[in-house]
Design an enzyme around this catalytic site. Structure first.
Site, PDB file in Angstrom:
ATOM      1  N   ASN A  52       3.568 -17.812  -4.260  1.00 22.73           N
ATOM      2  CA  ASN A  52       3.110 -18.907  -3.415  1.00 22.73           C
ATOM      3  C   ASN A  52       1.656 -18.635  -3.044  1.00 22.73           C
ATOM      4  O   ASN A  52       1.339 -17.561  -2.537  1.00 22.73           O
ATOM      5  CB  ASN A  52       3.976 -19.004  -2.150  1.00 22.73           C
ATOM      6  CG  ASN A  52       5.433 -19.299  -2.473  1.00 22.73           C
ATOM      7  OD1 ASN A  52       5.729 -20.118  -3.337  1.00 22.73           O
ATOM      8  ND2 ASN A  52       6.347 -18.627  -1.796  1.00 22.73           N
ATOM      9  N   HIS A 112      -1.313 -11.457   1.487  1.00 22.28           N
ATOM     10  CA  HIS A 112      -1.531 -10.278   0.626  1.00 22.28           C
ATOM     11  C   HIS A 112      -0.780 -10.608  -0.650  1.00 22.28           C
ATOM     12  O   HIS A 112       0.449 -10.828  -0.602  1.00 22.28           O
ATOM     13  CB  HIS A 112      -0.970  -9.030   1.319  1.00 22.28           C
ATOM     14  CG  HIS A 112      -1.167  -7.733   0.578  1.00 22.28           C
ATOM     15  ND1 HIS A 112      -1.733  -6.609   1.145  1.00 22.28           N
ATOM     16  CD2 HIS A 112      -0.857  -7.366  -0.692  1.00 22.28           C
ATOM     17  CE1 HIS A 112      -1.758  -5.612   0.269  1.00 22.28           C
ATOM     18  NE2 HIS A 112      -1.226  -6.060  -0.871  1.00 22.28           N
ATOM     19  N   HIS A 119       1.445 -11.253  -3.609  1.00 26.26           N
ATOM     20  CA  HIS A 119       2.785 -10.719  -3.895  1.00 26.26           C
ATOM     21  C   HIS A 119       3.510 -11.662  -4.828  1.00 26.26           C
ATOM     22  O   HIS A 119       3.292 -12.873  -4.819  1.00 26.26           O
ATOM     23  CB  HIS A 119       3.589 -10.508  -2.608  1.00 26.26           C
ATOM     24  CG  HIS A 119       3.711 -11.727  -1.736  1.00 26.26           C
ATOM     25  ND1 HIS A 119       2.691 -12.152  -0.921  1.00 26.26           N
ATOM     26  CD2 HIS A 119       4.710 -12.616  -1.574  1.00 26.26           C
ATOM     27  CE1 HIS A 119       3.070 -13.237  -0.272  1.00 26.26           C
ATOM     28  NE2 HIS A 119       4.295 -13.556  -0.656  1.00 26.26           N
TER      29      HIS A 119
HETATM   30  P1  AMP Z   1       5.535 -15.896   0.985  1.00 27.94           P
HETATM   31  O1  AMP Z   1       6.200 -16.893   1.909  1.00 27.94           O
HETATM   32  O2  AMP Z   1       5.505 -16.331  -0.445  1.00 27.94           O
HETATM   33  O3  AMP Z   1       4.170 -15.516   1.517  1.00 27.94           O
HETATM   34  O4  AMP Z   1       6.448 -14.616   0.991  1.00 27.94           O
HETATM   35  C1  AMP Z   1       6.403 -13.672   2.009  1.00 27.94           C
HETATM   36  C2  AMP Z   1       7.725 -12.971   1.965  1.00 27.94           C
HETATM   37  O5  AMP Z   1       7.601 -11.775   2.699  1.00 27.94           O
HETATM   38  C3  AMP Z   1       8.896 -13.760   2.574  1.00 27.94           C
HETATM   39  O6  AMP Z   1       9.904 -13.968   1.594  1.00 27.94           O
HETATM   40  C4  AMP Z   1       9.369 -12.866   3.713  1.00 27.94           C
HETATM   41  O7  AMP Z   1      10.762 -12.876   3.864  1.00 27.94           O
HETATM   42  C5  AMP Z   1       8.852 -11.517   3.291  1.00 27.94           C
HETATM   43  N1  AMP Z   1       8.623 -10.577   4.353  1.00 27.94           N
HETATM   44  C6  AMP Z   1       7.953 -10.776   5.521  1.00 27.94           C
HETATM   45  N2  AMP Z   1       7.918  -9.650   6.246  1.00 27.94           N
HETATM   46  C7  AMP Z   1       8.582  -8.705   5.523  1.00 27.94           C
HETATM   47  C8  AMP Z   1       8.901  -7.331   5.739  1.00 27.94           C
HETATM   48  N3  AMP Z   1       8.509  -6.684   6.848  1.00 27.94           N
HETATM   49  N4  AMP Z   1       9.609  -6.672   4.800  1.00 27.94           N
HETATM   50  C9  AMP Z   1       9.998  -7.299   3.670  1.00 27.94           C
HETATM   51  N5  AMP Z   1       9.734  -8.605   3.405  1.00 27.94           N
HETATM   52  C10 AMP Z   1       9.036  -9.289   4.321  1.00 27.94           C
END
Ligand code: AMP
Length: 112
Positions: free
Chosen positions: A85, A96, A98
């Protein structure tokens, strides 16, 4: 820097890591959207896919090597989905870079 994923990399925030090397790290998503839901990130703080350049793009190729390896190790032999995304309009909540590796269920297309 106030970045959740940088804090995961430094150990300040706990995570369930499944892979780590010199340039990338993979850990389970805290709010899984599929039976297997892993995030793969570069250790370098790249804010989003829109910030990928010729200077930093090698890590993206490496991330996809790690995705292929993890997909086998995690049993995703029938297939899987990889999602990035980019930007608020696409639902990017962590600034960041991912990649979501998701599997263990069927997926529809196009994604909403
Ligand atoms: P996005 O919405 O594509 O930016 O994805 C961010 C993702 O990070 C989401 O699916 C969240 O559930 C995940 N996320 C946020 N904080 C954490 C965390 N501390 N540990 C693992 N996943 C996380």
């Amino acid at each position: 820097m106030d970045c959740i994923f940088c804090k995961i990399l430094s150990g300040e925030i706990p995570s369930k890591k499944v892979y780590e090397d010199e340039t990338v790290c993979a850990f389970y998503d805290v709010d899984p959207q599929a039976p297997v839901h892993v995030l793969i990130i570069p250790k370098e703080h790249i804010p989003s896919a829109a910030a990928i350049t010729p200077e930093n793009s090698a890590v993206v190729a490496h991330i996809f090597e790690v995705i292929a390896k993890l997909s086998k190790e995690l049993g995703l032999t029938e297939g899987f989905r990889v999602v990035n995304n980019c930007g608020d309009i696409a639902g990017q909540t962590v600034k960041h870079l991912h990649f979501h590796l998701m599997g263990g269920r069927e997926f529809t297309w196009p994604a909403g």
